[in-house]
Design a protein around this motif. Structure first.
Motif, PDB file in Angstrom:
ATOM      1  N   THR A 183       0.845  -1.196   0.000  1.00  0.00           N
ATOM      2  CA  THR A 183       0.000   0.000   0.000  1.00  0.00           C
ATOM      3  C   THR A 183       0.879   1.244   0.000  1.00  0.00           C
ATOM      4  O   THR A 183       1.761   1.386   0.860  1.00  0.00           O
ATOM      5  CB  THR A 183      -0.931   0.034   1.224  1.00  0.00           C
ATOM      6  N   VAL A 184       0.624   2.127  -0.971  1.00  0.00           N
ATOM      7  CA  VAL A 184       1.406   3.354  -1.106  1.00  0.00           C
ATOM      8  C   VAL A 184       0.528   4.549  -0.743  1.00  0.00           C
ATOM      9  O   VAL A 184      -0.615   4.648  -1.205  1.00  0.00           O
ATOM     10  CB  VAL A 184       1.941   3.519  -2.545  1.00  0.00           C
ATOM     11  N   ARG A 239       4.977   6.823   1.725  1.00  0.00           N
ATOM     12  CA  ARG A 239       5.028   5.639   2.590  1.00  0.00           C
ATOM     13  C   ARG A 239       4.679   4.410   1.759  1.00  0.00           C
ATOM     14  O   ARG A 239       3.644   4.372   1.092  1.00  0.00           O
ATOM     15  CB  ARG A 239       4.064   5.786   3.767  1.00  0.00           C
ATOM     16  N   ILE A 240       5.564   3.410   1.796  1.00  0.00           N
ATOM     17  CA  ILE A 240       5.348   2.151   1.071  1.00  0.00           C
ATOM     18  C   ILE A 240       5.267   1.042   2.118  1.00  0.00           C
ATOM     19  O   ILE A 240       6.278   0.632   2.698  1.00  0.00           O
ATOM     20  CB  ILE A 240       6.492   1.896   0.070  1.00  0.00           C
ATOM     21  N   ALA A 241       4.039   0.578   2.380  1.00  0.00           N
ATOM     22  CA  ALA A 241       3.785  -0.404   3.434  1.00  0.00           C
ATOM     23  C   ALA A 241       3.531  -1.781   2.833  1.00  0.00           C
ATOM     24  O   ALA A 241       2.885  -1.910   1.788  1.00  0.00           O
ATOM     25  CB  ALA A 241       2.590   0.034   4.271  1.00  0.00           C
ATOM     26  N   ASP A 242       4.050  -2.812   3.492  1.00  0.00           N
ATOM     27  CA  ASP A 242       3.833  -4.185   3.028  1.00  0.00           C
ATOM     28  C   ASP A 242       3.371  -5.063   4.174  1.00  0.00           C
ATOM     29  O   ASP A 242       3.385  -4.645   5.338  1.00  0.00           O
ATOM     30  CB  ASP A 242       5.118  -4.743   2.396  1.00  0.00           C
ATOM     31  N   ASP A 243       2.941  -6.278   3.855  1.00  0.00           N
ATOM     32  CA  ASP A 243       2.488  -7.229   4.882  1.00  0.00           C
ATOM     33  C   ASP A 243       3.448  -8.401   4.979  1.00  0.00           C
ATOM     34  O   ASP A 243       3.044  -9.533   5.259  1.00  0.00           O
ATOM     35  CB  ASP A 243       1.073  -7.719   4.581  1.00  0.00           C
ATOM     36  N   GLU A 296       9.875   1.635   9.223  1.00  0.00           N
ATOM     37  CA  GLU A 296       9.104   1.508  10.464  1.00  0.00           C
ATOM     38  C   GLU A 296       8.377   0.169  10.459  1.00  0.00           C
ATOM     39  O   GLU A 296       8.332  -0.526   9.441  1.00  0.00           O
ATOM     40  CB  GLU A 296       8.061   2.641  10.555  1.00  0.00           C
ATOM     41  N   ASP A 297       7.790  -0.178  11.618  1.00  0.00           N
ATOM     42  CA  ASP A 297       6.959  -1.375  11.702  1.00  0.00           C
ATOM     43  C   ASP A 297       5.571  -1.059  11.166  1.00  0.00           C
ATOM     44  O   ASP A 297       5.014   0.015  11.424  1.00  0.00           O
ATOM     45  CB  ASP A 297       6.847  -1.848  13.151  1.00  0.00           C
ATOM     46  N   ALA A 334       6.423  -4.085   7.108  1.00  0.00           N
ATOM     47  CA  ALA A 334       7.300  -2.924   7.242  1.00  0.00           C
ATOM     48  C   ALA A 334       6.749  -1.767   6.426  1.00  0.00           C
ATOM     49  O   ALA A 334       5.985  -1.956   5.470  1.00  0.00           O
ATOM     50  CB  ALA A 334       8.715  -3.273   6.766  1.00  0.00           C
ATOM     51  N   VAL A 335       7.137  -0.565   6.831  1.00  0.00           N
ATOM     52  CA  VAL A 335       6.768   0.643   6.097  1.00  0.00           C
ATOM     53  C   VAL A 335       8.047   1.413   5.799  1.00  0.00           C
ATOM     54  O   VAL A 335       8.754   1.837   6.723  1.00  0.00           O
ATOM     55  CB  VAL A 335       5.803   1.539   6.900  1.00  0.00           C
ATOM     56  N   PHE A 336       8.362   1.570   4.526  1.00  0.00           N
ATOM     57  CA  PHE A 336       9.503   2.390   4.129  1.00  0.00           C
ATOM     58  C   PHE A 336       9.003   3.808   3.840  1.00  0.00           C
ATOM     59  O   PHE A 336       8.055   3.993   3.055  1.00  0.00           O
ATOM     60  CB  PHE A 336      10.193   1.805   2.899  1.00  0.00           C
TER      61      PHE A 336
END
Length: 367
Positions: free
Chosen positions: A281-282, A294-298, A344-345, A351-353
């Motif tokens: 999710t961006v 923010r680039i978040a993954d699961d 970040e977590d 993680a969230v880059f």
């Protein structure tokens, strides 16, 4: 032996002073200015020799060429001397002595000045040596830069073209192998695809290393750059879900290598996810003077002790067979834009880059 030139107007005074100086040094009594270690000049002669002394001071290899001015006792100095506070260059006259001057005072003054001169020569010699080493190092860097440019050309053309031929012929072979052979062929094709990605990252890293700061960077639209990389990653990883939360503002940022930042972060979010259908999710938030992507993954997330080191030059990522140079390239580029990047977590997992970039307010774009 130390040479001291006596620049005195009266022949008798010059001969008398020469006999004193001769006890410890080698006096020069010529009226024409010579190359000496120190100069003793009286006030009547100073105006005559001032320009020559100044040229001598400027031409000498050392930064300190001692000049002692002799004046009559209790007579004010009438020569125009530079202000030691305001002058940016070494003073022309270093000491003023009242005549008649005693031997002890004269020799003590001369020795102090010669000691300062010796230190000056030592510093000048060290500076020359350091300059020579710096010049040699600069030549080495230029040669390495040329070699890197040649390697960059190889990455751009020869190696990449050969790898693309491998993948092209590999695709043609799929119809000619059995099920067991197809599995091995897929391994070959996956490895070739990975090698192509590595050459792309290495090429981009070489571009960064070969770039100069002289040219003004060409700013680009964030929305267009991010949309293009999202489309590419969706095409390459059809099993992954890559979504944008909210809207991407039409701001102008960075330069034309910003796509490398998002490409590496998006691939990283998918490649390090062991799930069958990774979700990324961006989201983008604009703040005063900057934008945060923010680039978040699961995926499995990043342990706290690795949150900073994964951006290092020698990092290899999380349980990865890759080189890790992708995240190092990300940090290098983002910091060159005046931004920042960290991890970040994610909640509940992953993680969230986060990438922050300064915006160019006066050059807004609709993407």
């Amino acid at each position: 032996m130390t040479e001291i030139q006596l620049l005195l107007s009266a022949d008798g005074n010059r001969r008398a002073l020469a006999s004193v100086v001769d006890e410890h040094y080698d006096p020069i009594v010529d009226e024409e200015l010579r190359d000496a270690d120190l100069y003793l000049v009286d006030e009547p002669s100073f105006h005559r020799y001032r320009d020559a002394l100044d040229r001598r001071r400027r031409e000498t290899r050392t930064v300190f060429c001692p000049v002692v001015l002799l004046r009559r006792d209790r007579t004010p100095v009438t020569v125009d001397l530079p202000d030691p506070v305001e002058s940016e260059s070494p003073l022309l006259v270093n000491e003023v002595l009242d005549a008649p001057v005693g031997k002890q005072t004269l020799f003590r003054t001369v020795e102090n000045l010669l000691a300062r001169q010796a230190r000056s020569e030592h510093i000048a010699a060290e500076l020359d040596a350091a300059t020579a080493k710096l010049r040699e190092r600069n030549d080495q860097l230029e040669a390495q830069r040329d070699d890197l440019g040649l390697l960059n050309q190889m990455l751009r053309h020869d190696i990449r073209n050969d790898l693309q031929l491998v993948t092209a012929y590999g695709d043609l072979l799929e119809a000619h192998v059995d099920e067991a052979g197809r599995e091995h062929l897929r391994t070959v094709l996956d490895s070739a695809d990975h090698a192509v990605e590595l050459t792309e990252t290495a090429r981009e890293m070489a571009d960064v290393m070969l770039s100069t700061e002289e040219a003004e960077p060409e700013r680009i639209a964030l929305r267009g750059t991010l949309d293009l990389e999202l489309e590419r990653v969706r095409s390459k990883y059809p099993d992954a879900t890559v979504a944008v939360e909210g809207t991407v503002p039409g701001v102008t940022v960075a330069d034309d290598m910003l796509d490398s930042v998002f490409r590496n972060l998006l691939k990283n979010a998918i490649q390090h996810n062991d799930g069958p259908a990774p979700t990324v999710t961006v989201s983008v938030r604009e703040r005063a003077g900057e934008v945060a992507v923010r680039i978040a993954d699961d995926g499995p997330g990043v342990p706290d002790e690795q949150k900073d080191e994964i951006f290092g030059r020698r990092a290899t990522g999380l349980e990865s067979d890759g080189t890790g140079i992708g995240l190092y390239l990300v940090r290098t580029l983002v910091e060159s834009y005046g931004g920042d990047v960290w991890v970040e977590d994610n909640d509940p997992e992953g993680a969230v880059f986060v990438v922050t970039l300064p915006t160019v307010e006066e050059a807004r774009s609709d993407g």
